[in-house]
Design a protein around this motif. Structure first.
Motif, PDB file in Angstrom:
ATOM      1  N   LEU A   1      -6.018   8.800  18.447  1.00  0.00           N
ATOM      2  CA  LEU A   1      -6.884   9.203  17.334  1.00  0.00           C
ATOM      3  C   LEU A   1      -6.210   8.849  16.015  1.00  0.00           C
ATOM      4  O   LEU A   1      -5.098   9.284  15.733  1.00  0.00           O
ATOM      5  N   THR A   2      -6.916   8.110  15.174  1.00  0.00           N
ATOM      6  CA  THR A   2      -6.229   7.522  14.031  1.00  0.00           C
ATOM      7  C   THR A   2      -7.155   7.327  12.832  1.00  0.00           C
ATOM      8  O   THR A   2      -7.543   6.201  12.496  1.00  0.00           O
ATOM      9  N   PRO A   3      -7.551   8.414  12.167  1.00  0.00           N
ATOM     10  CA  PRO A   3      -8.329   8.302  10.930  1.00  0.00           C
ATOM     11  C   PRO A   3      -7.476   7.716   9.805  1.00  0.00           C
ATOM     12  O   PRO A   3      -6.246   7.719   9.859  1.00  0.00           O
ATOM     13  N   THR A   4      -8.145   7.219   8.775  1.00  0.00           N
ATOM     14  CA  THR A   4      -7.457   6.516   7.693  1.00  0.00           C
ATOM     15  C   THR A   4      -7.944   7.003   6.336  1.00  0.00           C
ATOM     16  O   THR A   4      -9.142   7.228   6.137  1.00  0.00           O
ATOM     17  N   LEU A   5      -7.000   7.130   5.412  1.00  0.00           N
ATOM     18  CA  LEU A   5      -7.303   7.410   4.010  1.00  0.00           C
ATOM     19  C   LEU A   5      -6.641   6.323   3.167  1.00  0.00           C
ATOM     20  O   LEU A   5      -5.516   5.904   3.464  1.00  0.00           O
ATOM     21  N   VAL A   6      -7.342   5.868   2.136  1.00  0.00           N
ATOM     22  CA  VAL A   6      -6.825   4.839   1.243  1.00  0.00           C
ATOM     23  C   VAL A   6      -6.752   5.405  -0.167  1.00  0.00           C
ATOM     24  O   VAL A   6      -7.707   6.036  -0.646  1.00  0.00           O
ATOM     25  N   LEU A   7      -5.614   5.178  -0.829  1.00  0.00           N
ATOM     26  CA  LEU A   7      -5.418   5.626  -2.201  1.00  0.00           C
ATOM     27  C   LEU A   7      -5.133   4.419  -3.093  1.00  0.00           C
ATOM     28  O   LEU A   7      -4.563   3.421  -2.652  1.00  0.00           O
ATOM     29  N   ARG A   8      -5.529   4.544  -4.355  1.00  0.00           N
ATOM     30  CA  ARG A   8      -5.224   3.520  -5.357  1.00  0.00           C
ATOM     31  C   ARG A   8      -4.822   4.217  -6.645  1.00  0.00           C
ATOM     32  O   ARG A   8      -5.490   5.171  -7.080  1.00  0.00           O
ATOM     33  N   ASN A   9      -3.728   3.787  -7.219  1.00  0.00           N
ATOM     34  CA  ASN A   9      -3.205   4.406  -8.436  1.00  0.00           C
ATOM     35  C   ASN A   9      -3.026   5.915  -8.271  1.00  0.00           C
ATOM     36  O   ASN A   9      -3.304   6.696  -9.182  1.00  0.00           O
ATOM     37  N   GLY A  10      -2.585   6.310  -7.071  1.00  0.00           N
ATOM     38  CA  GLY A  10      -2.273   7.710  -6.839  1.00  0.00           C
ATOM     39  C   GLY A  10      -3.454   8.622  -6.603  1.00  0.00           C
ATOM     40  O   GLY A  10      -3.300   9.845  -6.615  1.00  0.00           O
ATOM     41  N   THR A  11      -4.633   8.055  -6.326  1.00  0.00           N
ATOM     42  CA  THR A  11      -5.825   8.868  -6.082  1.00  0.00           C
ATOM     43  C   THR A  11      -6.588   8.308  -4.895  1.00  0.00           C
ATOM     44  O   THR A  11      -6.727   7.087  -4.755  1.00  0.00           O
TER      45      THR A  11
END
Length: 611
Positions: free
Chosen positions: A482-492
């Protein structure tokens, strides 16, 4: 844009708005989550409601007896990704010695011996308690209603039941009673009910009714799950011998102490930087860091090597995935994993140097100072000991073997088996979550009649060989897929995404990330685009086989690209035009507050909603 431009057609629009967005693998879960947002709930209220609906409407893909992991940020701290840890450990009685004494050399793919401590429900309730705002009764009313009053069933549910109907009739009568009432397999659109599960959820709500605070009411439900009627029914039921995927009968080892001792929790996310973005995943007790390793390897190539729609890009991606997945086998588990070294730029460069113009047919784990890489038994075909003649030939096929009992979900032909679900939610305040419920499929083990669900099979991801990073060990978590993903840019945080697919989950998410971050695709364009994955690594699911140099592709990748991959030595299996990858995603622009959502059209099941 240096990537191949996306086609002019998308199966659906990328949704855009400013209020809230939900996307999942089933439209009813998406609708429930969005309904919560519309009634003032936040993303965590909505994701919890949707996840419990998935238990009901996708019982062939997940269940309450399974697992759930997530990655999220809160509006108060949008730059700190947090992992929701809903992966239960092996019971105290789950030792390699016990399984070998039962005549097994692998943990079975179905049956109670494969069950880790159920964790999905506690994970959902923990998330709701700490980050939601709604009462448990309101959050669960959607799932209770669908279970009690019925919902129009998916055709794939009936197909899964049909595939294991002989097993149900001959060996799992409680499953036959629940899923084949009057010996009838439900047809697509039939209104199906699960009153036992509705009663289970109602009893959990009632357990906290006398408490004075919202938090106490949710905690009371969690205690009832761990120590009350649910735990007692699970443990008592598995004491009856029943058929496993090995073709032999066994009792389970789950005990009351195992269930009572487990609580879901939170952990820091593992991350890497890629092209100005931060990719956040679970720790190496899951396969998530394999995506991070792949990204780190690919970061050293120019953009021309990263386009999944070209021969060069597909080849480079497949080769990088093989290297990362070899390290997954060699080093990952609920143990001391040298993750800092595995994610380092220096190590990524050494792995990148192994990629040539030709496909590798070897399993090539890297060398980490102070660690000996585990190389698993490399089976290209598996015959359970109980089913082999003296000369090793196959005498008969195990009941349920290859008939929906595992999560590899997509066979070489693209045919689906038991799988996983996914849900993503973002709200107008900036709360965002990606969550992947799985396990406890209706084909996992016999249904527990008082509860309306069965136990999961996550322990099949462990090895019985001693000394490996993922050896079956009481109290240790199996290395989940199980491997959900979150992406951040410029610390958000800017995106949450995920996919069903077992070993393919990260492999299908990677082209999405490349196409959106590097190629400039919209979310729906990236989800619709043709994809592929490697089978050149030991599978995480029984019977743990691999195909050296194997690559499965959608035909839409194109004749020239596919022929080029074959010339490079990839053993290609064509899976059809629309078969691989079942992603969903939500996106938020922190500067404007504009939200987006997209969902997979394959299988005509996943949907996004929002405004």
């Amino acid at each position: 844009m240096t990537f191949t431009p996306p086609g002019p057609f998308t199966t659906r629009p990328t949704l855009r708005g400013t209020f809230g967005m939900s996307a999942s693998t089933h439209w009813l879960a998406t609708a429930a989550a969005q309904a919560v947002l519309e009634r003032g709930g936040n993303a965590f209220d909505a994701a919890t409601a949707g996840a419990f609906v998935l238990h009901v409407v996708e019982p062939h893909l997940n269940g309450p007896g399974g697992d759930m992991t997530g990655v999220f940020v809160t509006a108060r701290d949008p730059g700190t990704p947090v992992v929701l840890m809903g992966q239960g450990p092996a019971p105290a009685g789950a030792t390699p010695e016990h399984y070998r004494s039962e005549g097994l050399d692998l943990v079975p793919g179905s049956g109670a011996l494969a069950a880790a401590v159920p964790a999905a429900v506690d994970a959902g309730l923990l998330l709701l308690r700490d980050h939601g705002t709604w009462e448990l009764s309101a959050v669960l009313e959607f799932a209770i209603g669908y279970a009690r009053d019925g919902h129009p069933v998916l055709g794939r549910v009936g197909a899964t039941i049909a595939a294991v109907s002989e097993l149900f009739r001959e060996h799992w009568p409680t499953s036959a009673e629940l899923w084949m009432p009057e010996d009838r397999i439900p047809a697509e659109g039939d209104l199906v009910r699960n009153p036992a599960y509705a009663r289970t959820l109602e009893r959990l709500v009632h357990a906290g009714s006398a408490e004075s605070s919202r938090q106490a009411r949710i905690d009371a439900a969690r205690r009832e799950w761990r120590e009350g009627f649910v735990a007692q029914a699970m443990v008592e039921f598995v004491q009856t011998p029943h058929r496993h995927s090995s073709g032999t009968d066994h009792v389970g080892v789950l005990a009351l102490g195992d269930v009572a001792a487990f609580e879901a929790g939170y952990e820091a996310a593992a991350t890497v930087e890629f092209r100005g973005h931060t990719i956040a995943k679970t720790g190496p007790w899951g396969q998530g860091p394999a995506l991070l390793q792949t990204v780190a390897i690919l970061d050293g190539f120019d953009d021309d090597h990263l386009d999944p729609s070209t021969e060069r890009g597909a080849h480079t991606i497949l080769e990088a995935q093989k290297l990362a997945l070899a390290d997954r086998e060699a080093y990952y588990g609920d143990t001391d994993v040298p993750l800092g070294y595995l994610l380092s730029a220096e190590y990524a460069a050494s792995r990148r140097a192994l990629i040539t113009e030709q496909a590798s047919h070897e399993l090539r784990p890297g060398r980490v100072p102070g660690h000996t890489p585990f190389v698993p038994p490399l089976r290209t075909e598996y015959v359970p000991p109980a089913l082999a003649n003296d000369d090793g030939g196959t005498r008969r096929r195990a009941h349920g073997a290859g008939s929906g009992v595992g999560e590899p979900t997509v066979l070489a032909t693209g045919e689906t088996r038991g799988d996983t679900c996914h849900i993503d939610v973002v709200d107008r305040w900036g709360n965002m979550i990606s969550a992947t419920p799985s396990g406890g499929w209706l084909q996992s083990s016999p249904a527990i009649p008082e509860l309306g669900f069965c136990l999961g099979t996550r322990l099949q991801m462990t090895w019985l060989e001693p000394g490996t990073p993922s050896t079956l060990t009481p109290g240790k978590r199996p290395r989940t897929t199980l491997t959900p993903t979150l992406v951040l840019r410029n610390g958000t945080a800017v995106a949450a995404l995920g996919s069903p697919g077992g070993d393919q989950q990260d492999q299908w998410q990677l082209p999405y990330l490349l196409r959106t971050i590097v190629g400039g695709y919209t979310p729906q364009q990236a989800i619709d685009a043709p994809t592929f994955h490697t089978t050149s690594m030991p599978g995480s699911f029984w019977p743990r086989t691999w195909e050296p140099g194997g690559a499965v592709v959608e035909d839409r990748l194109g004749e020239d690209v596919i022929a080029g991959l074959e010339r490079r030595g990839h053993r290609i299996t064509r899976a059809g035009d629309w078969t691989l990858g079942r992603l969903s995603a939500v996106v938020r622009d922190p500067l404007t507050g504009v939200l987006q959502a997209a969902a997979n059209p394959r299988g005509a099941q996943g949907y996004a909603a929002g405004r």
